[in-house]
Design an enzyme around this catalytic site. Structure first.
Site, PDB file in Angstrom:
ATOM      1  N   HIS A 198       0.848  -1.208   0.000  1.00  0.00           N
ATOM      2  CA  HIS A 198       0.000   0.000   0.000  1.00  0.00           C
ATOM      3  C   HIS A 198       0.870   1.239   0.000  1.00  0.00           C
ATOM      4  O   HIS A 198       1.958   1.269   0.574  1.00  0.00           O
ATOM      5  CB  HIS A 198      -1.057  -0.007   1.119  1.00  0.00           C
ATOM      6  CG  HIS A 198      -0.585   0.224   2.530  1.00  0.00           C
ATOM      7  ND1 HIS A 198      -0.429   1.485   3.067  1.00  0.00           N
ATOM      8  CD2 HIS A 198      -0.259  -0.638   3.521  1.00  0.00           C
ATOM      9  CE1 HIS A 198      -0.046   1.379   4.328  1.00  0.00           C
ATOM     10  NE2 HIS A 198       0.082   0.095   4.634  1.00  0.00           N
ATOM     11  N   ASP A 217       5.765   1.960   6.981  1.00  0.00           N
ATOM     12  CA  ASP A 217       4.336   1.661   6.747  1.00  0.00           C
ATOM     13  C   ASP A 217       3.755   2.639   5.729  1.00  0.00           C
ATOM     14  O   ASP A 217       3.292   3.691   6.090  1.00  0.00           O
ATOM     15  CB  ASP A 217       3.592   1.737   8.085  1.00  0.00           C
ATOM     16  CG  ASP A 217       2.164   1.253   7.987  1.00  0.00           C
ATOM     17  OD1 ASP A 217       1.766   0.723   6.940  1.00  0.00           O
ATOM     18  OD2 ASP A 217       1.429   1.418   8.984  1.00  0.00           O
ATOM     19  N   GLU A 251      -5.238   2.189   2.217  1.00  0.00           N
ATOM     20  CA  GLU A 251      -5.244   1.035   3.121  1.00  0.00           C
ATOM     21  C   GLU A 251      -5.562   1.505   4.538  1.00  0.00           C
ATOM     22  O   GLU A 251      -6.330   0.896   5.269  1.00  0.00           O
ATOM     23  CB  GLU A 251      -3.870   0.334   3.077  1.00  0.00           C
ATOM     24  CG  GLU A 251      -3.811  -0.982   3.832  1.00  0.00           C
ATOM     25  CD  GLU A 251      -3.326  -0.871   5.265  1.00  0.00           C
ATOM     26  OE1 GLU A 251      -3.300  -1.889   5.955  1.00  0.00           O
ATOM     27  OE2 GLU A 251      -2.973   0.243   5.718  1.00  0.00           O
ATOM     28  N   GLU A 252      -4.952   2.651   4.914  1.00  0.00           N
ATOM     29  CA  GLU A 252      -5.128   3.166   6.275  1.00  0.00           C
ATOM     30  C   GLU A 252      -6.541   3.696   6.513  1.00  0.00           C
ATOM     31  O   GLU A 252      -6.929   3.949   7.649  1.00  0.00           O
ATOM     32  CB  GLU A 252      -4.105   4.288   6.570  1.00  0.00           C
ATOM     33  CG  GLU A 252      -2.639   3.895   6.348  1.00  0.00           C
ATOM     34  CD  GLU A 252      -2.076   2.955   7.397  1.00  0.00           C
ATOM     35  OE1 GLU A 252      -2.833   2.505   8.271  1.00  0.00           O
ATOM     36  OE2 GLU A 252      -0.863   2.687   7.338  1.00  0.00           O
ATOM     37  N   ASP A 279       3.648  -5.389   3.393  1.00  0.00           N
ATOM     38  CA  ASP A 279       3.342  -4.203   4.207  1.00  0.00           C
ATOM     39  C   ASP A 279       4.270  -4.224   5.420  1.00  0.00           C
ATOM     40  O   ASP A 279       4.105  -5.065   6.312  1.00  0.00           O
ATOM     41  CB  ASP A 279       1.867  -4.247   4.629  1.00  0.00           C
ATOM     42  CG  ASP A 279       1.449  -2.990   5.385  1.00  0.00           C
ATOM     43  OD1 ASP A 279       2.276  -2.075   5.544  1.00  0.00           O
ATOM     44  OD2 ASP A 279       0.278  -2.927   5.814  1.00  0.00           O
ATOM     45  N   HIS A 357       2.639   5.137  12.002  1.00  0.00           N
ATOM     46  CA  HIS A 357       1.510   6.073  12.152  1.00  0.00           C
ATOM     47  C   HIS A 357       1.919   7.344  12.899  1.00  0.00           C
ATOM     48  O   HIS A 357       1.061   8.066  13.377  1.00  0.00           O
ATOM     49  CB  HIS A 357       0.302   5.422  12.836  1.00  0.00           C
ATOM     50  CG  HIS A 357      -0.202   4.206  12.107  1.00  0.00           C
ATOM     51  ND1 HIS A 357      -1.194   3.402  12.580  1.00  0.00           N
ATOM     52  CD2 HIS A 357       0.165   3.664  10.909  1.00  0.00           C
ATOM     53  CE1 HIS A 357      -1.417   2.408  11.721  1.00  0.00           C
ATOM     54  NE2 HIS A 357      -0.603   2.555  10.705  1.00  0.00           N
TER      55      HIS A 357
HETATM   56  N1  BES Z   1       1.007  -1.948   8.278  1.00  0.00           N
HETATM   57  C1  BES Z   1      -0.117  -1.943   9.134  1.00  0.00           C
HETATM   58  C2  BES Z   1      -0.443  -3.331   9.666  1.00  0.00           C
HETATM   59  C3  BES Z   1       0.723  -3.963  10.379  1.00  0.00           C
HETATM   60  C4  BES Z   1       1.080  -3.499  11.642  1.00  0.00           C
HETATM   61  C5  BES Z   1       1.416  -4.993   9.804  1.00  0.00           C
HETATM   62  C6  BES Z   1       2.153  -4.083  12.287  1.00  0.00           C
HETATM   63  C7  BES Z   1       2.474  -5.568  10.468  1.00  0.00           C
HETATM   64  C8  BES Z   1       2.851  -5.106  11.713  1.00  0.00           C
HETATM   65  C9  BES Z   1      -1.312  -1.402   8.364  1.00  0.00           C
HETATM   66  O1  BES Z   1      -0.980  -0.358   7.495  1.00  0.00           O
HETATM   67  C10 BES Z   1      -2.285  -0.821   9.354  1.00  0.00           C
HETATM   68  O2  BES Z   1      -1.988   0.139   9.990  1.00  0.00           O
HETATM   69  N2  BES Z   1      -3.448  -1.446   9.465  1.00  0.00           N
HETATM   70  C11 BES Z   1      -4.445  -0.954  10.367  1.00  0.00           C
HETATM   71  C12 BES Z   1      -5.757  -1.627  10.070  1.00  0.00           C
HETATM   72  C13 BES Z   1      -6.345  -1.178   8.744  1.00  0.00           C
HETATM   73  C14 BES Z   1      -7.449  -2.109   8.336  1.00  0.00           C
HETATM   74  C15 BES Z   1      -6.849   0.243   8.828  1.00  0.00           C
HETATM   75  C16 BES Z   1      -4.032  -1.235  11.803  1.00  0.00           C
HETATM   76  O3  BES Z   1      -3.224  -2.129  12.041  1.00  0.00           O
HETATM   77  O4  BES Z   1      -4.557  -0.580  12.712  1.00  0.00           O
HETATM   78 ZN    ZN Z   2      -0.489   1.337   8.915  1.00  0.00          ZN
END
Ligand code: BES
Ligand code: ZN
Length: 388
Positions: A198, A217, A251-252, A279, A357
């Site tokens: 992403h 990320d 994605e976020e 990711d 983040h």
């Molecule tokens: N990259 C993260 C997910 C992640 C976190 C993978 C730690 C491996 C290790 C992804 O971009 C993310 O932030 N996902 C969100 C959920 C999404 C459905 C909005 C999250 O983890 O809160």
């Molecule tokens: Zn993220």
């Protein structure tokens, strides 16, 4: 004065906490039987349907969604994709190879991978203020990324019919990007293998304006697959079955870009053979020895077993099983649509980058050598799954 500042700070913290609490205790919709779930969005024009667990979803304002991000509550925005996975027609089950078989083709490609372009690209990609899907910076960074993919293609001598790049538009400004090697075997013309990452980033405190370099990320995954794409193009890669590289927007925002594309492919009846998500590929954790993290939840177990074999054959790091515990990235959209997907991350989930983040998700915390191992996985995935 100090007293005043302290009270102001206290009020801000309390507001954020209360907002978060309100969200968690709000009425929720049971996805399994509540008819409201299927209603149109007409009375909820400005609200989004946000899924927060396998069985619940709630209509939320943008401010409430920001509250989820701040409070690290996991969610998926399913407003426009409530039927994802319901139209999927079961294709004949493709078996994944018992063992990798194209070493002669994969090895020279892997030997051409370098951290040089990855670093240069990531330096530029992290220099946008953020890459939030609704911000102007997110639209600009997406256009820049598209231009890089186009440049790689222009420097080659493929015909447009065999190698193409397009921007996939959404109802927001930041576009997803799809580059495609057209398969040579007409019997497989409906089939595709997907390598993905992403492109967006987010600052959890101020999504639209805050600084979010998103180096790990998911700038890391973005340049990981861009480098894999570059060596395949330079190597005149010509698969039997089509191979696509996807850079998702939003994605976020709740897996929005990947859901849009997965649902589009589902509607068209495209037979996605395999999807690999990249990711967060750049941070080497401190808890365990350096390794690939192989996500084992919300994925296809057989495809996951095959990526372990690819790692053994082509990469220099061991693999360690891990779990996100929720639908944490775009592989989950494809799985929800009914297609086999897999997900490799930088290490164990609990040992992953603590700075994501925030404005501190920067290059200094990353290892390009580590990222390069993931490029090897992407190259071998594309080759080994597209010739059989
Ligand atoms: N990259 C993260 C997910 C992640 C976190 C993978 C730690 C491996 C290790 C992804 O971009 C993310 O932030 N996902 C969100 C959920 C999404 C459905 C909005 C999250 O983890 O809160
Ligand atoms: Zn993220």
């Amino acid at each position: 004065m100090i007293k005043f500042l302290f009270i102001a700070l206290l009020i801000t913290v309390l507001t954020v906490l209360v907002a978060g609490l309100r969200i968690t205790i709000q009425d929720s919709i049971d996805l399994t039987f509540n008819p409201e779930f299927q209603l149109s969005n007409s009375q909820n024009e400005e609200k989004r349907l946000i899924q927060t667990s396998s069985s619940t979803a709630e209509w939320m304002t943008e401010e409430q969604v920001f509250g989820l991000i701040r409070n690290k509550i996991k969610f998926m925005d399913i407003t426009d994709y409530r039927s994802l996975g319901t139209k999927y027609k079961a294709f004949k089950k493709h078996e994944f190879p018992v063992t990798p078989a194209f070493q002669d083709e994969v090895m020279p490609l892997i030997n051409n991978l370098t951290t040089k372009y990855m670093r240069k690209n990531l330096e530029k990609f992290t220099s946008f203020r953020n890459r939030y899907y609704k911000s102007k910076y997110g639209a600009e960074s997406s256009q820049w990324l598209y231009d890089q993919v186009v440049t790689i293609v222009k420097n080659s001598n493929y015909s447009d019919a065999i190698l193409s790049v397009k921007q996939f538009p959404h109802r927001w400004e930041q576009k997803s990007i799809i580059a495609r090697f057209q398969g040579s075997d007409d019997d497989k013309s409906n089939e595709v293998v997907i390598v993905a990452a992403h492109q967006d980033s987010v600052n959890m405190w101020m999504p639209s304006f805050g600084r979010a370099p998103g180096a790990d990320d998911d700038g890391s995954g973005t340049v990981t697959i861009l480098e894999a794409f570059r060596v395949l193009v330079e190597g005149q890669f010509r698969p039997k079955r089509s191979v696509e590289f996807h850079w998702y927007s939003a994605e976020e925002g709740g897996l929005l870009g990947s859901q849009a594309i997965a649902s589009h492919y589902e509607n068209l009846g495209v037979d996605v053979i395999a999807m690999l998500q990249n990711d967060m590929t750049g941070y080497v954790g401190k808890k365990y020895p350096e390794a690939f993290g192989i996500v084992v939840d919300f994925v296809d177990p057989d495809l996951t077993e095959f990526i372990r074999k690819l790692i053994k054959s082509y990469a220099q790091l061991p693999a360690r099983n891990t779990k996100c515990g929720y639908a944490c990235s775009d592989h989950a959209s494809w799985r929800k649509a009914g297609y086999p997907s897999a997900f490799a991350i930088e290490g164990a989930f609990e040992d992953s980058n603590p700075y994501i983040h925030t404005s501190n998700d920067v290059l200094d915390h990353l290892s390009f050598e580590h990222m390069l191992e993931f490029s090897k996985l992407s190259v071998s995935f594309a080759v080994e799954l597209s010739h059989i």
